[in-house]
Motif scaffolding. Sequence first.
Motif, short mmCIF file in Angstrom:
data_model
loop_
_atom_site.label_atom_id
_atom_site.label_comp_id
_atom_site.label_asym_id
_atom_site.label_seq_id
_atom_site.Cartn_x
_atom_site.Cartn_y
_atom_site.Cartn_z
N ILE A 82 6.39 1.36 11.80
CA ILE A 82 7.38 0.52 11.14
C ILE A 82 7.93 1.26 9.92
O ILE A 82 7.15 1.75 9.10
CB ILE A 82 6.76 -0.82 10.73
N GLY A 83 9.24 1.34 9.82
CA GLY A 83 9.87 1.98 8.67
C GLY A 83 9.65 3.47 8.64
O GLY A 83 9.56 4.07 7.58
N MET A 84 9.54 4.11 9.78
CA MET A 84 9.39 5.57 9.84
C MET A 84 10.52 6.13 10.70
O MET A 84 10.28 6.61 11.82
CB MET A 84 8.03 5.96 10.41
N PRO A 109 12.45 1.36 13.25
CA PRO A 109 12.82 2.34 12.23
C PRO A 109 13.33 1.73 10.93
O PRO A 109 13.01 2.20 9.86
CB PRO A 109 13.90 3.19 12.90
N TYR A 110 14.15 0.69 11.02
CA TYR A 110 14.74 0.13 9.80
C TYR A 110 14.46 -1.37 9.74
O TYR A 110 15.32 -2.17 10.09
CB TYR A 110 16.25 0.39 9.77
N PRO A 111 13.29 -1.78 9.28
CA PRO A 111 13.00 -3.22 9.28
C PRO A 111 13.74 -3.97 8.17
O PRO A 111 13.88 -5.18 8.25
CB PRO A 111 11.49 -3.29 9.08
N GLY A 112 14.19 -3.26 7.13
CA GLY A 112 14.95 -3.91 6.07
C GLY A 112 14.16 -5.00 5.38
O GLY A 112 12.98 -4.81 5.07
N VAL A 113 14.81 -6.16 5.16
CA VAL A 113 14.13 -7.24 4.43
C VAL A 113 13.07 -7.92 5.28
O VAL A 113 12.27 -8.69 4.78
CB VAL A 113 15.14 -8.29 3.95
N LEU A 122 1.43 1.70 11.95
CA LEU A 122 1.71 2.69 10.92
C LEU A 122 2.89 2.19 10.09
O LEU A 122 3.89 1.75 10.66
CB LEU A 122 2.07 4.03 11.54
N LEU A 123 2.75 2.21 8.77
CA LEU A 123 3.84 1.78 7.91
C LEU A 123 4.39 2.99 7.17
O LEU A 123 3.63 3.81 6.67
CB LEU A 123 3.36 0.75 6.90
N ALA A 152 10.05 -2.86 1.99
CA ALA A 152 10.20 -4.00 1.09
C ALA A 152 9.02 -4.95 1.26
O ALA A 152 9.10 -5.94 1.97
CB ALA A 152 11.52 -4.71 1.38
N LEU A 153 7.88 -4.60 0.64
CA LEU A 153 6.69 -5.43 0.75
C LEU A 153 6.24 -5.81 -0.65
O LEU A 153 6.00 -4.95 -1.49
CB LEU A 153 5.56 -4.66 1.44
N SER A 154 6.11 -7.10 -0.90
CA SER A 154 5.64 -7.54 -2.21
C SER A 154 4.11 -7.44 -2.23
O SER A 154 3.47 -7.19 -1.20
CB SER A 154 6.08 -8.97 -2.47
N PHE A 155 3.56 -7.65 -3.41
CA PHE A 155 2.10 -7.59 -3.53
C PHE A 155 1.46 -8.63 -2.62
O PHE A 155 0.47 -8.36 -1.93
CB PHE A 155 1.72 -7.83 -5.00
N ALA A 156 2.05 -9.85 -2.62
CA ALA A 156 1.50 -10.92 -1.78
C ALA A 156 1.58 -10.55 -0.30
O ALA A 156 0.65 -10.80 0.47
CB ALA A 156 2.25 -12.22 -2.05
N ASP A 157 2.68 -9.91 0.10
CA ASP A 157 2.83 -9.49 1.50
C ASP A 157 1.72 -8.53 1.87
O ASP A 157 1.14 -8.61 2.95
CB ASP A 157 4.18 -8.78 1.68
N ARG A 158 1.43 -7.61 0.95
CA ARG A 158 0.40 -6.61 1.23
C ARG A 158 -0.97 -7.27 1.41
O ARG A 158 -1.72 -6.93 2.32
CB ARG A 158 0.34 -5.58 0.10
#
Lengths: 548, 254
Positions: free
Chosen positions: B89-91, B113-117, B134-135, B140-146
Amino acid sequence: MSAPAVVVTVRRAVLWVPDWPVVAAMVAAGVGADAPAAVLHGRGLVAVSAAARRSGVKRGMRKRVAQRTCPEVELLPHDEGRDAREFEAVAAAAERVVAGVEISRPGLLMIPADGAARFHGSEEALAEALVTEVAAAGYECAVGAADGLLAAIMAARSSALVPAGHSQEFLAPAGVQSLSLAAMERTQRTAVDDLASVLTRLGIYTLRDFTALPAGDVLARFGQVGMWAYRIARGEDVRPPVLRRAEEDIAVEYVFEDPAQRVEQLALVAGLVAGQLDQALLDAGVRCGKVRITARTERGESLERVWRTDVGSRAGAFGRHMTDRVRWQLEGWLSGTGQGGGPEPAPLMSLGVTAEDVVALGAEQNYLWGGTSGADSRAARSLDRVQGLLGAEGVLTVSEQGGRSPRDRVLALAWGQEAPPARKVAHPWPGRIPDPAPATVLAIPEPIAVLDAGGSPVVVNRRLALSAPPTWVRHLVTSPKHRRPDEGGPIYGEVVPVDSWAGPWPVVERWWSEDGSRSAYLQVALDDGPALLVAFSDGGWVLEAIYD
Amino acid sequence: MTAESTLSAEALAADRLQRARAALQGVEVRMGAPSQGWQAPTFPCAENLEAVIPAGLRRGQVVSVTGSTSLMLALVAEASRDGAWTAMIGMPHVGVVAASRRGIELSRLALVPYPGVHAAAAAGACLEGMEVVLLGEGLALSFADRRRLMTRVRERGAVLVVAGPWEGAHTSLTVESHRWLGLGAGDGRLRERQLTVAVGGRAHGNARRVTLTLDEDSGARWVRPGVRQTLGVHQTLGVNQTLGVNQTLDEGVA
């Protein structure tokens, strides 16, 4: 030599269309039937029309020789798919006369004669009916009947009806070269041709001489091919005819009354068409592995894509699944963002979906080791969900294809879509960047500065020599990984020393077409950093890939 | 009497243990994540990576890799070859040929490739159905998302390999230097690389440094000595040898 043993055969009629590849090619190309034409495959002609043969063109001739012999000869490309497709018309005509036929190869039909001859009164009547019906379809053909495969094919070539039990006498005077007529595939034909040439050199010229040999010796000397030829030459059958039944494709077509242009309008129709296909599949008691979606535009162009589906016919699920696929395909195309540079967007005239890879319900094949694993279907479901979130092109499946630069060697398609690779991996690809492959391949090459010891740019001259050894490399300020293409001109950062380098490796590709490229590649290892693959083209360096 | 009392105490303890186990099993069934469901606690991993992750690629863990895409690919290659589905994701710039050469099965690989928001939603959906995710960097991942993604990784028994730093990663690998062998001054080609990796993270103590050889190529040792010396030669070339050369030179002059 023992007395001729009784051989069990099926009485069969053979319908033969002379020079089928060239006839099919002429029909497809719209060339008149009396024009001299030939089909060219590789370096030689594979089929020659009657008119061309009269003017001296022969099978196996080189292109240049053929054109010298008959300057007005029309050379047509070889296409096995076209041969098979066009022959469908002949098969359909024959099926109007008899119930079941076997297409041995495009150009040759086999019909079990007993029942059909009884129905039509006699074999003569059957032959006449076949020739008339095929002539009505617009093709000339010859029909013959005999016991056994080779005898029937030979009979068709001379339009003879060999009485039952006389096949061996009919075959006896024929030359051993005629054995290759019974070979249906190209590899088999070459093997049989080799056999015939060996037999000729051994002084065995006719099938009578060949069948007079003891069977055991033939097997010992010539192996399986020899034994096959021996049985064929004795007028035996190798296998009974496999009859086909004509089956209609399961397809749904929707014709728009007014050309459709708006996506909402299309989405509605997509739902309708998918539902109809689902119903048609259920009615036939089958499910399909692939769906081909075809859209035709006002300008007569067509947009075709094949999507894989494993949703089966669970109530409604298939319909929804296909609705999404149709909508994605049309949306991407109407907005002009589709991959591969399809035809110009234009209003649509019709939309069709066709089921492919059709199997009866409950007859799906499992994998060799265990069934369709739960992991596969779970992964497919979650990818479908992501695709619903991001659109069709948001999730990609990738495969390797042939090419020289690392970027060319990847074929990326939307998840669930199927297409053959544009270039074969098995081809040699001289000048390919050697392994190991870079782990980061920039989707769009980024400009980079390659400098010599004095700080002036390094250039590659016409003779592929570097102006000076590269000593420094200067990256863009923004890391190429995160830089968006619309962020203005390049801003270079600090210089980085080069540790070692190799190249330049020139690659000139497709100079004959518009997407041709001419570049020289350089592998550069940075001090304590990753190695880079940079390319020099049009007077500047670009960063192609990073070995990180 | 004392013997009888110890016996009853033992029986009591066994009974309590049994009840505790039953309660735990009940909770596990209710939560829908029985840890016995994972066939093996670790994914298979290539042998030469043992120095980097001695405990193996454990299910339910997050590994962050900084500075090398190849190392990310090498970590998950064996798992993919073993039948695990992989999402990247996002690679958008990942080298697919390199992934394939490392052993990642392309038919079980999906790229976003481009997950965006929608990065968090896409990663969550992929973790639902796939075992290796794999990320890329800069998602665009917030702390809570992580935090949420880490919880999901633990629940599903998947493994998350992240490019760039990741707070709370079980193992974090930072590539400090690359060293390529096989190139000369205009000749040769890239053949073999040595990475110096700093291994740290929650599951490890102090950071330690490991030298790792990727793309092992026995031919790389055959490069001409004048062109480029291998690391081994550099290391053994100590002060004494240098002195020895000087001494012989002096003798020659004398």
